[in-house]
Scaffold this motif. Structure first.
Motif: not given
Lengths: 529, 355
Positions: A273-298
């Protein structure tokens, strides 16, 4: 010395007796624990790290600011108002009267012109934000000038969308520094950069008292702030790296706000009860970068299949537990033109069908460079297990942040798992990195994320260039929606989440502001019961 | 460690200084310089082989390529590695260790700031470790094979095998959170930040020199727990070594002789046996002290203790090479210094070394 030895012996004895009353933080002091050892410089023309830009937002007046209540609107900061010429090439700012710097000097348009010129002349990491508008060391003094004490004139080199230019001015480089004070500390023509990187010359709601790298940052209220003095007379930000230690300090009441609690800790204090939580969406995204040099990933079919092989919901609910929401386009929610489409979800059957079409029914092996922090490793492991269901063998290569980044920047990865924060609160910031790559050769001069993944986005590059010149905001937004849609369907980026910042506060702390960007978290409205 | 036997005979020869001849001095100096150069070279090479880009530490990931290229050149990273090393060495010889990119301060300034925090913690931990470790070791040796011996051994073993990270957090949870006996992470309560004039960098001294005694007690309440936890680890080692040295002594002939003479057991143990054990123990204590002086990284992380260990680790992870090299030189100096000192003490204390 004798006193000291006696003290030490006494202290040792005291370890067995409860003597120390734990002091609560004073009513007019805000104490925060945060990981602030990313700060390299406190000079607004040089800083580029999250903690430093947050400091900037609390201690300097920027020319233009985001409206705290509605971040899609702009309001006057150090500049009270502005006008734009009909050709869209000249901006005229009227300075807000009566602003005083901490030194006692009055702020004029000359300070504002000097501040912006300085960004270009020093040419440090954030200089490009302003450099996009055609300024360079040769022309900046003529293109950015004060015509009198109240008037600042800026001439840009193309008829850019006004929102683009003004949004850039809301970032750290728009901070107005005290010209007299800064130049008084100039050494070998460095425009005061050496001094300002650890000192202060601003007019914002708080004044820097002391920064000890890797330890603490302390601020005091500016009693003469133009928008009213803050209620908190002191703000102390302590560098506490370990989230568990932050939690203990918060539960004990030794700090008012903990900024970096992990998912499991947030879960464990939820019912306190002594603690409260605040949330806010931020201008950052999590992503996977797939290298197009790789023959499968391209292979386009493979790219599409992989987008169906991530357990988006599972990761955001359990691993990130409130610190990320599912988001699959490159513009974070809250940006002009952001699309919140989420067409992909975990669908192994569909992925298998696509892999069959691509001719990889038996799967293949690829590696993923993973930063060795708890959350990122857990994300990678989840992805590894869902990919395995389609016969893809994903090898995790753990490494330190800088190590994985070094490899990524050299285009030596197969897959990189990363977090990308926008450089400034405008859609161009992310469009120009995810969907723009004018030169895909190894020695290109511009190296956006598309380049890092060896991806040529084709016509999108021109479309990004056109979007910053579109002065009709609704049309401009539509262009970004189109770009996001294309990257979502065909781009080698599996964008998964938008980051949510979670702050944990003592219940008696009110009006702490978490804004949409990393430099819009404000302390000046904070009060304590 | 060789057995140390009781000296008989009363005609003590006068101690000759161990640096008897200038030849000796040259030898010591020469080996010091070689050690240092080796240390620097290895650290330097490791720093260059690490798959971390030092330019990133300066400009961050989001800097445009042009800025990146310019800074790379400014840092001299375009030159051949031997040239870089040579430039570095010649700067160091002029007392210039370069600037840390993370803090923008000269590296020496940074180290002057962080080292006292580690020194304070390590010194207190060693004092506690010696004060408890030696008696515990003696106690175990005297009661060899009986329950006191087993208890000391179990406690020692636990100290050896317990992860410090876990122990630190547990300590905080129990003594800070639940019982409120000690203060939490940090060297002082948060709102005392900036209240203390950093005269020596040793918080206990600085707060004593200040005019508010409550600050001193606050500093004490902050250091007790991390120091005790570090002490536990050195204590385990000291107790174990003390026990084995003592056992060796207690089986010696002179102890029997003393018993036959009717000297009290207490006196035999604490004067005769322990007196002989002290000499090798000095080396043991010195080594464990030197270990602590490197900065215990995990302890510093848990307790938000801004010391040398944290500084070097953070610098390494950020490829802040000047800071890493500077820190390595300090750690190396401390190590070599402590070793020489314990060597010197050994010669002074051990009569056989004076022959």
């Amino acid at each position: 010395m004798r006193k000291l030895i006696a003290g030490l012996i006494m202290g040792t004895a005291l370890a067995t007796t409860p003597v120390f009353a734990v002091a609560q933080t004073p009513k007019d002091t805000l104490v925060m624990a945060n990981a602030i050892d990313d700060i390299i410089s406190l000079d607004p023309a040089e800083m580029f790290e999250f903690s430093a830009t947050e400091y900037n937002g609390n201690t300097y007046d920027r020319l233009v600011e985001l409206d705290i209540k509605d971040s899609s609107k702009l309001v006057g900061g150090a500049a009270e108002s502005w006008t734009i010429s009909d050709d869209g090439m000249t901006y005229t700012f009227k300075m807000r009267p009566g602003i005083k710097f901490a030194s006692g000097n009055s702020m004029t348009a000359h300070d504002a012109a000097f501040s912006l010129q300085r960004v270009i002349l020093l040419d440090k990491s954030p200089a490009f934000i302003l450099g996009q508008f055609g300024f360079n060391a040769e022309n900046v003094k003529e293109k950015i000038r004060a015509t009198d004490d109240e008037t600042l004139v800026v001439e840009v080199n193309k008829p850019f969308a006004p929102s683009f230019f003004l949004n850039c001015l809301t970032s750290m480089i728009g901070a107005v520094v005290d010209q007299k004070e800064v130049l008084a500390h100039e050494e070998n023509g460095d425009l005061g950069n050496g001094w300002l990187s650890s000192h202060y010359a601003g007019s914002g709601p708080f004044i820097l008292k002391n920064w000890t790298a890797g330890q603490s940052l302390s601020l005091v209220a500016n009693e003469n702030y133009w928008d009213g003095a803050p209620a908190m007379k002191r703000v102390i930000i302590r560098n506490v790296k370990e989230a568990a230690s932050q939690q203990l300090l918060l539960e004990k009441g030794d700090i008012d706000i903990a900024r970096n609690l992990e998912a499991d800790q947030i879960a464990s204090i939820k019912d306190n009860p002594d603690i409260k939580i605040m949330k806010r969406g931020k201008g950052a995204v999590w992503y996977l970068g797939l290298s197009q040099k790789n023959k499968y990933l391209s292979n386009p079919k493979v790219i599409e299949a992989l987008k169906y092989l991530v357990d988006y919901k599972g990761i955001s609910d359990t691993i990130m537990a409130g610190r990320a929401t599912v988001h699959q386009t490159f513009l974070p929610d809250g940006f002009l033109g952001a699309s919140n489409e989420t067409p992909y979800s975990l669908n192994v059957e569909k992925a298998n069908a696509l892999l069959d079409e691509a001719g990889f029914a038996d799967g293949f092996t690829v590696t993923i460079d993973t930063r060795n922090t708890t959350a990122v490793m857990a994300m990678a492991q989840s992805i590894q297990s869902t990919w395995a269901q389609a016969g893809i063998n994903l090898e995790i290569i753990p490494g330190d942040n800088k190590q994985t980044l070094t490899k990524y920047r050299a285009r030596q990865h197969d897959i990189y798992i990363g977090r990308w924060g926008a450089d400034y609160q405008d859609p161009h910031s992310n469009a120009s990195t995810f969907a723009w790559n004018p030169d895909n050769s190894d020695d290109a001069s511009a190296k956006p994320l598309a380049w890092r993944n060896s991806w040529n986005p084709g016509d999108m590059t021109q479309e990004v260039d056109a979007a910053v010149l579109e002065r009709d905001a609704a049309k401009r937004a539509a262009m970004y929606q189109d770009l996001q849609d294309k990257v979502l369907k065909t781009g080698p980026f599996i964008i998964m989440f938008q980051e949510t910042e979670v702050s944990s506060l003592r219940a008696n702390v009110n009006n702490f502001i978490l804004g949409p960007s990393f430099d819009t978290n404000f302390y000046r409205f904070v009060t304590k019961d | 460690m060789a057995a140390v036997s009781k000296q008989t005979g009363t005609g003590r020869t006068r101690a000759r200084p161990f640096y008897r001849t200038s030849k000796n001095i040259t030898k010591v100096l020469f080996s010091l310089i070689i050690t240092f150069l080796g240390l620097l070279l290895v650290t330097f090479l490791i720093g260059r082989i690490l798959p971390i880009d030092p330019v990133l530490a300066v400009v961050g990931d989001r800097a445009p390529q042009a800025v990146y290229d310019r800074v790379r050149e400014e840092m001299g990273l375009n030159q051949p590695i031997w040239q870089q090393f040579f430039i570095y060495i010649s700067n160091v010889l002029q007392g210039d260790f370069g600037k840390s990119v993370l803090t923008t301060n000269p590296v020496l300034t940074d180290i002057k700031r962080v080292f006292p925090a580690t020194l304070e913690l390590a010194t207190l931990a060693t004092i506690i470790g010696v004060a408890i470790g030696i008696p515990a070791g003696v106690f175990a040796a005297v009661h060899k094979g009986k329950w006191p011996d087993h208890i000391v051994r179990v406690i020692g073993l636990a100290g050896y095998s317990m992860p410090i990270f876990w122990l630190g957090l547990m300590g905080l949870l129990v003594f800070y959170m639940k019982l409120g006996w000690v203060a939490g992470p940090g060297r002082l309560d948060s709102f005392y930040v900036d209240f203390v004039e950093p005269r020596t960098g040793l918080m206990l001294v600085d707060t004593l020199l200040g005019d508010d005694p409550s600050l001193f007690w606050n500093a004490v309440s902050h250091i007790i727990l991390p120091a005790s936890i570090l002490a536990y680890f050195s204590l385990a080692y000291i107790a174990r070594m003390t026990r084995s040295f003592m056992l060796e002594q207690l089986s010696q002939e002179y102890i029997l002789t003393a018993r036959v003479k009717g000297i009290s057991e207490t006196r035999i143990i604490w004067r005769h046996a322990l007196g002989n054990v002290m000499v090798p123990l000095v080396t043991v204590i010195a080594l464990s002290y030197a270990n602590l002086l490197e900065g215990s990284v995990l302890t510093e992380i848990i307790f938000a203790w801004p010391g040398l260990g944290l500084y070097i680790t953070n610098s390494l992870l950020n490829a802040d090479m000047n800071a890493v090299l500077g820190g390595t030189i300090v750690v190396g100096t401390v190590f070599i210094g402590v070793n020489m000192l314990s060597d010197l003490l050994y010669r002074l204390l051990d009569p056989r070394a004076r022959k």
